[in-house]
Design a protein around this motif. Structure first.
Motif, PDB file in Angstrom:
ATOM      1  N   VAL A   4       0.917  -1.046   0.024  1.00 23.96           N
ATOM      2  CA  VAL A   4      -0.128   0.003  -0.045  1.00 23.96           C
ATOM      3  C   VAL A   4       0.923   1.286  -0.061  1.00 23.96           C
ATOM      4  O   VAL A   4       1.921   1.161   0.971  1.00 23.96           O
ATOM      5  CB  VAL A   4      -1.108   0.060   1.237  1.00 23.96           C
ATOM      6  CG1 VAL A   4      -1.792   1.290   1.390  1.00 23.96           C
ATOM      7  CG2 VAL A   4      -1.791  -1.245   1.194  1.00 23.96           C
ATOM      8  N   TYR A  33      -9.244   0.871   3.649  1.00 20.21           N
ATOM      9  CA  TYR A  33      -9.387   1.599   4.889  1.00 20.21           C
ATOM     10  C   TYR A  33      -8.713   2.718   5.016  1.00 20.21           C
ATOM     11  O   TYR A  33      -7.504   2.926   4.909  1.00 20.21           O
ATOM     12  CB  TYR A  33      -9.198   0.499   6.124  1.00 20.21           C
ATOM     13  CG  TYR A  33      -9.789  -0.863   5.949  1.00 20.21           C
ATOM     14  CD1 TYR A  33      -9.265  -1.635   4.835  1.00 20.21           C
ATOM     15  CD2 TYR A  33     -11.092  -1.303   6.624  1.00 20.21           C
ATOM     16  CE1 TYR A  33      -9.589  -3.012   4.790  1.00 20.21           C
ATOM     17  CE2 TYR A  33     -11.492  -2.695   6.426  1.00 20.21           C
ATOM     18  CZ  TYR A  33     -10.682  -3.593   5.574  1.00 20.21           C
ATOM     19  OH  TYR A  33     -11.228  -4.740   5.522  1.00 20.21           O
ATOM     20  N   TYR A  35      -7.580   5.016   8.491  1.00 24.20           N
ATOM     21  CA  TYR A  35      -7.496   4.956  10.084  1.00 24.20           C
ATOM     22  C   TYR A  35      -6.729   6.176  10.240  1.00 24.20           C
ATOM     23  O   TYR A  35      -5.775   6.751   9.440  1.00 24.20           O
ATOM     24  CB  TYR A  35      -6.660   3.745  10.544  1.00 24.20           C
ATOM     25  CG  TYR A  35      -7.574   2.605  10.661  1.00 24.20           C
ATOM     26  CD1 TYR A  35      -7.633   1.562   9.705  1.00 24.20           C
ATOM     27  CD2 TYR A  35      -8.313   2.184  11.731  1.00 24.20           C
ATOM     28  CE1 TYR A  35      -8.456   0.549   9.485  1.00 24.20           C
ATOM     29  CE2 TYR A  35      -9.266   1.099  11.686  1.00 24.20           C
ATOM     30  CZ  TYR A  35      -9.323   0.217  10.559  1.00 24.20           C
ATOM     31  OH  TYR A  35      -9.931  -0.977  10.678  1.00 24.20           O
ATOM     32  N   PHE A  45     -10.530   4.458  13.509  1.00 26.08           N
ATOM     33  CA  PHE A  45     -11.253   3.986  12.330  1.00 26.08           C
ATOM     34  C   PHE A  45     -11.999   5.115  11.527  1.00 26.08           C
ATOM     35  O   PHE A  45     -12.746   5.790  12.235  1.00 26.08           O
ATOM     36  CB  PHE A  45     -12.445   2.883  12.326  1.00 26.08           C
ATOM     37  CG  PHE A  45     -13.128   2.682  11.001  1.00 26.08           C
ATOM     38  CD1 PHE A  45     -14.491   3.028  11.086  1.00 26.08           C
ATOM     39  CD2 PHE A  45     -12.897   2.191  10.034  1.00 26.08           C
ATOM     40  CE1 PHE A  45     -15.354   2.890   9.864  1.00 26.08           C
ATOM     41  CE2 PHE A  45     -13.618   2.090   8.938  1.00 26.08           C
ATOM     42  CZ  PHE A  45     -14.833   2.323   8.887  1.00 26.08           C
ATOM     43  N   TYR A  48     -14.380   3.296   5.195  1.00 21.70           N
ATOM     44  CA  TYR A  48     -14.020   1.878   4.836  1.00 21.70           C
ATOM     45  C   TYR A  48     -14.825   1.666   3.255  1.00 21.70           C
ATOM     46  O   TYR A  48     -16.104   2.161   3.185  1.00 21.70           O
ATOM     47  CB  TYR A  48     -14.618   0.933   5.553  1.00 21.70           C
ATOM     48  CG  TYR A  48     -14.895  -0.392   5.006  1.00 21.70           C
ATOM     49  CD1 TYR A  48     -16.000  -1.197   4.985  1.00 21.70           C
ATOM     50  CD2 TYR A  48     -13.721  -1.331   4.513  1.00 21.70           C
ATOM     51  CE1 TYR A  48     -16.258  -2.595   4.422  1.00 21.70           C
ATOM     52  CE2 TYR A  48     -13.892  -2.797   4.050  1.00 21.70           C
ATOM     53  CZ  TYR A  48     -15.098  -3.093   3.708  1.00 21.70           C
ATOM     54  OH  TYR A  48     -15.211  -4.474   3.366  1.00 21.70           O
ATOM     55  N   LEU A  91      -3.373   6.718   7.965  1.00 23.83           N
ATOM     56  CA  LEU A  91      -3.206   5.554   7.732  1.00 23.83           C
ATOM     57  C   LEU A  91      -4.096   4.804   6.672  1.00 23.83           C
ATOM     58  O   LEU A  91      -5.272   4.759   6.989  1.00 23.83           O
ATOM     59  CB  LEU A  91      -3.119   4.221   8.730  1.00 23.83           C
ATOM     60  CG  LEU A  91      -1.566   4.469   9.819  1.00 23.83           C
ATOM     61  CD1 LEU A  91      -1.685   3.404  10.724  1.00 23.83           C
ATOM     62  CD2 LEU A  91      -0.277   4.498   8.943  1.00 23.83           C
ATOM     63  N   GLY A  98     -13.502  -7.592   1.694  1.00 21.31           N
ATOM     64  CA  GLY A  98     -13.566  -7.167   3.139  1.00 21.31           C
ATOM     65  C   GLY A  98     -13.852  -8.202   4.012  1.00 21.31           C
ATOM     66  O   GLY A  98     -14.225  -8.030   5.318  1.00 21.31           O
ATOM     67  N   ASP A  99     -13.787  -9.658   3.785  1.00 22.47           N
ATOM     68  CA  ASP A  99     -13.764 -10.351   4.850  1.00 22.47           C
ATOM     69  C   ASP A  99     -12.759 -10.388   5.789  1.00 22.47           C
ATOM     70  O   ASP A  99     -11.495 -10.452   5.664  1.00 22.47           O
ATOM     71  CB  ASP A  99     -13.667 -11.916   4.063  1.00 22.47           C
ATOM     72  CG  ASP A  99     -14.103 -13.196   4.790  1.00 22.47           C
ATOM     73  OD1 ASP A  99     -14.339 -14.264   4.364  1.00 22.47           O
ATOM     74  OD2 ASP A  99     -13.935 -13.203   5.997  1.00 22.47           O
ATOM     75  N   SER A 100     -13.198 -10.824   7.052  1.00 25.45           N
ATOM     76  CA  SER A 100     -12.503 -10.405   8.338  1.00 25.45           C
ATOM     77  C   SER A 100     -11.467 -11.602   8.345  1.00 25.45           C
ATOM     78  O   SER A 100     -10.258 -11.359   8.869  1.00 25.45           O
ATOM     79  CB  SER A 100     -13.116 -10.132   9.654  1.00 25.45           C
ATOM     80  OG  SER A 100     -13.795 -11.592   9.812  1.00 25.45           O
ATOM     81  N   GLY A 101     -11.628 -12.687   7.427  1.00 22.60           N
ATOM     82  CA  GLY A 101     -10.533 -13.438   7.444  1.00 22.60           C
ATOM     83  C   GLY A 101      -9.204 -12.996   6.579  1.00 22.60           C
ATOM     84  O   GLY A 101      -8.287 -13.934   6.696  1.00 22.60           O
ATOM     85  N   ASN A 102      -9.489 -12.225   5.915  1.00 25.45           N
ATOM     86  CA  ASN A 102      -8.117 -11.423   5.013  1.00 25.45           C
ATOM     87  C   ASN A 102      -7.301 -10.521   6.043  1.00 25.45           C
ATOM     88  O   ASN A 102      -7.938  -9.959   6.401  1.00 25.45           O
ATOM     89  CB  ASN A 102      -8.962 -10.966   4.013  1.00 25.45           C
ATOM     90  CG  ASN A 102      -9.494 -11.793   2.813  1.00 25.45           C
ATOM     91  OD1 ASN A 102     -10.491 -11.610   2.255  1.00 25.45           O
ATOM     92  ND2 ASN A 102      -8.689 -12.766   2.343  1.00 25.45           N
ATOM     93  N   THR A 103      -6.210 -10.744   5.351  1.00 25.46           N
ATOM     94  CA  THR A 103      -4.985  -9.801   6.285  1.00 25.46           C
ATOM     95  C   THR A 103      -5.316  -8.711   5.698  1.00 25.46           C
ATOM     96  O   THR A 103      -5.336  -8.390   4.635  1.00 25.46           O
ATOM     97  CB  THR A 103      -3.693 -10.464   6.030  1.00 25.46           C
ATOM     98  OG1 THR A 103      -3.613 -11.810   6.598  1.00 25.46           O
ATOM     99  CG2 THR A 103      -2.578  -9.724   6.566  1.00 25.46           C
ATOM    100  N   ILE A 104      -5.256  -7.552   6.598  1.00 26.93           N
ATOM    101  CA  ILE A 104      -5.200  -6.185   6.239  1.00 26.93           C
ATOM    102  C   ILE A 104      -3.877  -5.700   6.028  1.00 26.93           C
ATOM    103  O   ILE A 104      -2.928  -5.753   7.101  1.00 26.93           O
ATOM    104  CB  ILE A 104      -6.086  -5.287   7.186  1.00 26.93           C
ATOM    105  CG1 ILE A 104      -7.397  -5.803   7.065  1.00 26.93           C
ATOM    106  CG2 ILE A 104      -6.074  -3.968   6.950  1.00 26.93           C
ATOM    107  CD1 ILE A 104      -8.440  -4.985   8.187  1.00 26.93           C
ATOM    108  N   PHE A 106      -1.171  -2.386   5.629  1.00 27.78           N
ATOM    109  CA  PHE A 106      -1.245  -1.100   5.940  1.00 27.78           C
ATOM    110  C   PHE A 106      -0.019  -0.356   5.193  1.00 27.78           C
ATOM    111  O   PHE A 106       0.840  -0.952   4.788  1.00 27.78           O
ATOM    112  CB  PHE A 106      -0.948  -0.902   7.385  1.00 27.78           C
ATOM    113  CG  PHE A 106      -1.935  -0.783   8.155  1.00 27.78           C
ATOM    114  CD1 PHE A 106      -2.556  -2.076   8.755  1.00 27.78           C
ATOM    115  CD2 PHE A 106      -2.784   0.232   8.591  1.00 27.78           C
ATOM    116  CE1 PHE A 106      -3.527  -2.362   9.507  1.00 27.78           C
ATOM    117  CE2 PHE A 106      -4.160  -0.265   9.370  1.00 27.78           C
ATOM    118  CZ  PHE A 106      -4.364  -1.337   9.900  1.00 27.78           C
ATOM    119  N   GLY A 107      -0.321   0.899   4.687  1.00 29.16           N
ATOM    120  CA  GLY A 107       0.660   1.715   4.222  1.00 29.16           C
ATOM    121  C   GLY A 107       1.631   2.282   5.242  1.00 29.16           C
ATOM    122  O   GLY A 107       1.429   2.059   6.473  1.00 29.16           O
TER     123      GLY A 107
END
Lengths: 115, 108
Positions: A4, A33, A35, A45, A48, A91, A98-104, A106-107
């Protein structure tokens, strides 16, 4: 590809001016997202985006804050009439869906200082 | 409302000592809990998630629904563990709710 990407990395602006912060998510990531990271406040937050769905704007602190995402990729966070309390690291993050199982991911953030 | 509480702003330990970073959450349903870490001059990154039940860099975290806690533990801290640690909650929504973070300092 690259992670990112956010720009500018640092921005000093005068109180009352408008600022735009840009985010390039990871290619193919549909979720994006924003933040805000303030000293002592943790990660707050803001907004999104997920695909073509209406964005979740529930975290925007005031109507001076807005964000858009064009073409499902690049996003811009705009702060109008900046105040000193807007000083923070903004950030951006993205995930595959958007599935919460996916890793987010960050920049590195955009450090905003309002003087 | 969903909430994540990290009661300690700063935790200082000596190398080799055990570490426990506390995290409590409020959510009535079945949450997904995460720990994110930010090392000096690096971007925030995922450390571990409770559904994976994995140990990353020697760290583990167990979800205790009775106590609504997800404390991060490591039996022997290393200097390179010094960083900012954030606990986060995903409660059937698409966004993460973060705590205020705990800074871990590991002294030699």
């Amino acid at each position: 590809g690259a992670g990112v990407s956010q720009s500018p990395s640092n921005k000093v602006t005068e109180k009352g001016k408008d600022v735009e912060l840009r985010c390039d998510p990871i290619s193919g990531h549909t979720a994006l997202y924003w933040y805000r990271q303030s000293l002592g406040q943790g990660l707050e937050f803001l907004i999104y985006f997920q695909g073509n769905s209406a964005p979740d704007k529930s975290g925007l602190p005031s109507d001076r804050f807005s964000a858009e995402r064009t073409g499902g990729s690049v996003s811009t966070l705009t702060i109008q009439r900046t105040q000193q309390e807007d000083s923070a690291v903004y950030l951006c993050a993205s995930s595959l869906t958007g599935d919460s199982g996916n890793t987010i991911y960050f920049g590195e953030g955009s450090w905003l200082t309002v003087v | 409302a969903q909430r994540v509480t990290q009661p300690e702003k700063l935790l200082s330990v000596f190398k080799g000592a055990p570490v426990e970073l506390k995290c409590n959450y409020s959510y009535s349903g079945s949450p997904e809990l995460f720990w994110y870490v930010q090392y000096s001059r690096q971007r925030l990154q995922l450390l571990l998630r409770h559904i994976s039940r994995e140990s990353i860099k020697g760290f583990t975290a167990d979800l205790n629904k009775g106590e609504t806690s997800f404390h991060l533990k490591k039996p022997f801290a290393q200097e390179e563990d010094s960083a900012m640690y954030y606990c986060a909650l995903s409660a059937n929504t698409d966004k993460l709710i973060f705590g205020t973070g705990t800074r871990l300092q590991v002294f030699p």
